[in-house]
Design a protein around this motif. Sequence first.
Motif, mmCIF file in Angstrom:
data_model
loop_
_atom_site.group_PDB
_atom_site.id
_atom_site.type_symbol
_atom_site.label_atom_id
_atom_site.label_comp_id
_atom_site.label_asym_id
_atom_site.label_seq_id
_atom_site.Cartn_x
_atom_site.Cartn_y
_atom_site.Cartn_z
ATOM 1 N N PHE A 88 0.848 -1.184 0.000
ATOM 2 C CA PHE A 88 0.000 0.000 0.000
ATOM 3 C C PHE A 88 0.882 1.232 0.000
ATOM 4 O O PHE A 88 2.012 1.211 0.505
ATOM 5 N N ASP A 89 0.373 2.310 -0.613
ATOM 6 C CA ASP A 89 1.152 3.549 -0.660
ATOM 7 C C ASP A 89 0.458 4.637 0.150
ATOM 8 O O ASP A 89 -0.580 4.414 0.779
ATOM 9 N N SER A 112 -18.543 -2.736 0.264
ATOM 10 C CA SER A 112 -18.527 -2.413 1.684
ATOM 11 C C SER A 112 -18.469 -0.908 1.913
ATOM 12 O O SER A 112 -17.885 -0.171 1.125
ATOM 13 N N ARG A 113 -19.042 -0.494 3.029
ATOM 14 C CA ARG A 113 -18.967 0.926 3.393
ATOM 15 C C ARG A 113 -17.524 1.330 3.653
ATOM 16 O O ARG A 113 -17.096 2.425 3.265
ATOM 17 N N TYR A 114 -16.786 0.452 4.318
ATOM 18 C CA TYR A 114 -15.377 0.708 4.587
ATOM 19 C C TYR A 114 -14.558 -0.517 4.221
ATOM 20 O O TYR A 114 -14.988 -1.643 4.451
ATOM 21 N N MET A 115 -13.365 -0.287 3.677
ATOM 22 C CA MET A 115 -12.364 -1.341 3.564
ATOM 23 C C MET A 115 -11.238 -0.984 4.521
ATOM 24 O O MET A 115 -10.607 0.066 4.384
ATOM 25 N N VAL A 116 -11.002 -1.854 5.481
ATOM 26 C CA VAL A 116 -9.921 -1.667 6.436
ATOM 27 C C VAL A 116 -8.803 -2.639 6.085
ATOM 28 O O VAL A 116 -9.002 -3.858 6.088
ATOM 29 N N VAL A 117 -7.648 -2.102 5.744
ATOM 30 C CA VAL A 117 -6.494 -2.932 5.419
ATOM 31 C C VAL A 117 -5.635 -3.103 6.664
ATOM 32 O O VAL A 117 -5.340 -2.129 7.369
ATOM 33 N N ILE A 118 -5.257 -4.332 6.950
ATOM 34 C CA ILE A 118 -4.362 -4.639 8.054
ATOM 35 C C ILE A 118 -3.067 -5.190 7.474
ATOM 36 O O ILE A 118 -3.089 -6.040 6.590
ATOM 37 N N ALA A 119 -1.938 -4.691 7.960
ATOM 38 C CA ALA A 119 -0.667 -5.062 7.350
ATOM 39 C C ALA A 119 0.485 -4.832 8.315
ATOM 40 O O ALA A 119 0.382 -4.049 9.262
ATOM 41 N N ASP A 120 1.590 -5.516 8.072
ATOM 42 C CA ASP A 120 2.821 -5.224 8.789
ATOM 43 C C ASP A 120 3.556 -4.111 8.049
ATOM 44 O O ASP A 120 3.216 -3.761 6.911
ATOM 45 N N GLN A 121 4.576 -3.546 8.674
ATOM 46 C CA GLN A 121 5.208 -2.345 8.131
ATOM 47 C C GLN A 121 5.973 -2.583 6.826
ATOM 48 O O GLN A 121 6.245 -1.636 6.084
ATOM 49 N N ILE A 213 -10.622 2.412 -3.220
ATOM 50 C CA ILE A 213 -11.441 1.413 -2.523
ATOM 51 C C ILE A 213 -11.149 1.419 -1.026
ATOM 52 O O ILE A 213 -12.060 1.386 -0.210
ATOM 53 N N CYS A 214 -9.884 1.477 -0.670
ATOM 54 C CA CYS A 214 -9.485 1.444 0.738
ATOM 55 C C CYS A 214 -9.482 2.854 1.335
ATOM 56 O O CYS A 214 -9.043 3.810 0.688
ATOM 57 N N GLY A 215 -9.978 2.961 2.578
ATOM 58 C CA GLY A 215 -9.966 4.256 3.247
ATOM 59 C C GLY A 215 -9.245 4.256 4.579
ATOM 60 O O GLY A 215 -8.964 5.317 5.144
ATOM 61 N N ILE A 216 -8.936 3.072 5.101
ATOM 62 C CA ILE A 216 -8.275 2.955 6.396
ATOM 63 C C ILE A 216 -7.204 1.869 6.307
ATOM 64 O O ILE A 216 -7.464 0.772 5.828
ATOM 65 N N VAL A 217 -6.001 2.196 6.768
ATOM 66 C CA VAL A 217 -4.923 1.212 6.855
ATOM 67 C C VAL A 217 -4.422 1.171 8.293
ATOM 68 O O VAL A 217 -4.120 2.211 8.888
ATOM 69 N N ASP A 223 6.637 -0.173 17.180
ATOM 70 C CA ASP A 223 6.167 0.784 18.187
ATOM 71 C C ASP A 223 4.649 0.761 18.362
ATOM 72 O O ASP A 223 4.064 1.693 18.909
ATOM 73 N N GLY A 224 4.006 -0.286 17.860
ATOM 74 C CA GLY A 224 2.553 -0.369 17.959
ATOM 75 C C GLY A 224 1.896 -0.217 16.604
ATOM 76 O O GLY A 224 2.568 -0.269 15.560
ATOM 77 N N VAL A 225 0.602 -0.005 16.608
ATOM 78 C CA VAL A 225 -0.173 0.074 15.360
ATOM 79 C C VAL A 225 -0.357 1.539 14.960
ATOM 80 O O VAL A 225 -0.814 2.357 15.767
ATOM 81 N N LYS A 226 0.008 1.846 13.717
ATOM 82 C CA LYS A 226 -0.215 3.177 13.182
ATOM 83 C C LYS A 226 -1.472 3.163 12.316
ATOM 84 O O LYS A 226 -1.656 2.248 11.515
ATOM 85 N N THR A 227 -2.304 4.173 12.469
ATOM 86 C CA THR A 227 -3.543 4.270 11.709
ATOM 87 C C THR A 227 -3.429 5.335 10.642
ATOM 88 O O THR A 227 -3.054 6.475 10.921
ATOM 89 N N PHE A 228 -3.750 4.956 9.415
ATOM 90 C CA PHE A 228 -3.807 5.910 8.303
ATOM 91 C C PHE A 228 -5.256 5.953 7.840
ATOM 92 O O PHE A 228 -5.849 4.931 7.515
#
Length: 231
Positions: A88-89, A112-121, A213-217, A223-228
């Motif tokens: 993802f960019d 879907s109303r939202y696409m939430v992408v989960i990923a490692d860094q 399509i994606c709005g949340i990563v 250092d934990g989870v970063k939200t974009f």
Amino acid sequence: MTTEDQKKAAALAAFDYVKPGMKVGLGTGSTTNHFIRELAVRAKSGLDVECVATSRATFKLASDLGLTMTTLEKHPYLDVTVDGADEFDGSFQLIKGGGGALLVEKIVASSSRYMVVIADQSKKVNTLGRFPLPVEVVPFGVNATAWKIERALKICNLKGKLVLRLKEGKPFVTDSGNAIIDVSIGAIPEPGRLDALLDVIPGVIENGLFVDICGIVLMGTDDGVKTFRKG
């Protein structure tokens, strides 16, 4: 944190977007499997959700764990889809399809109303294209479709190495009965343009570029989870 720890942390963070009564799209892949397993635990504790799977593998895992499964035919509009990404960019553009489920993944995510992408860094890139772009094609006339893909690349001033995906020495077959051509490009500066050109090629069913399509990563890091969040 190991890569698996980052994946699991991102998967757990996705529950901020899952509420009782929701219809949830379940992606395909190792990162999403962390989410599915935790979702099953929470469902047994009373979290009431219905799920749509993006692949046979996901359906089997989710149903074996006791999750309530449904279909887009019954529920054509979903509340959220939680899925991984191969890349993802910074503009929330993705490359998906490393697991071969890109067609159904895109149908479910776009429903879907939202696409939430989960990923490692490791999945974050400045420009898409480090990961080979999967293009799902009908088995008939694969070579003819391939040269049309090359022509689309040239229009975008790109060059790519096209390889028919194999599994155990035979052409890989998607759940929908199609083949996949993996296109190694290196960098895709205009994903939206290439996406549009590929999708009008006769023989191309879908490609792994997920644009708008994606709005949340949710990205797991040391250092934990970063939200974009888009916009």
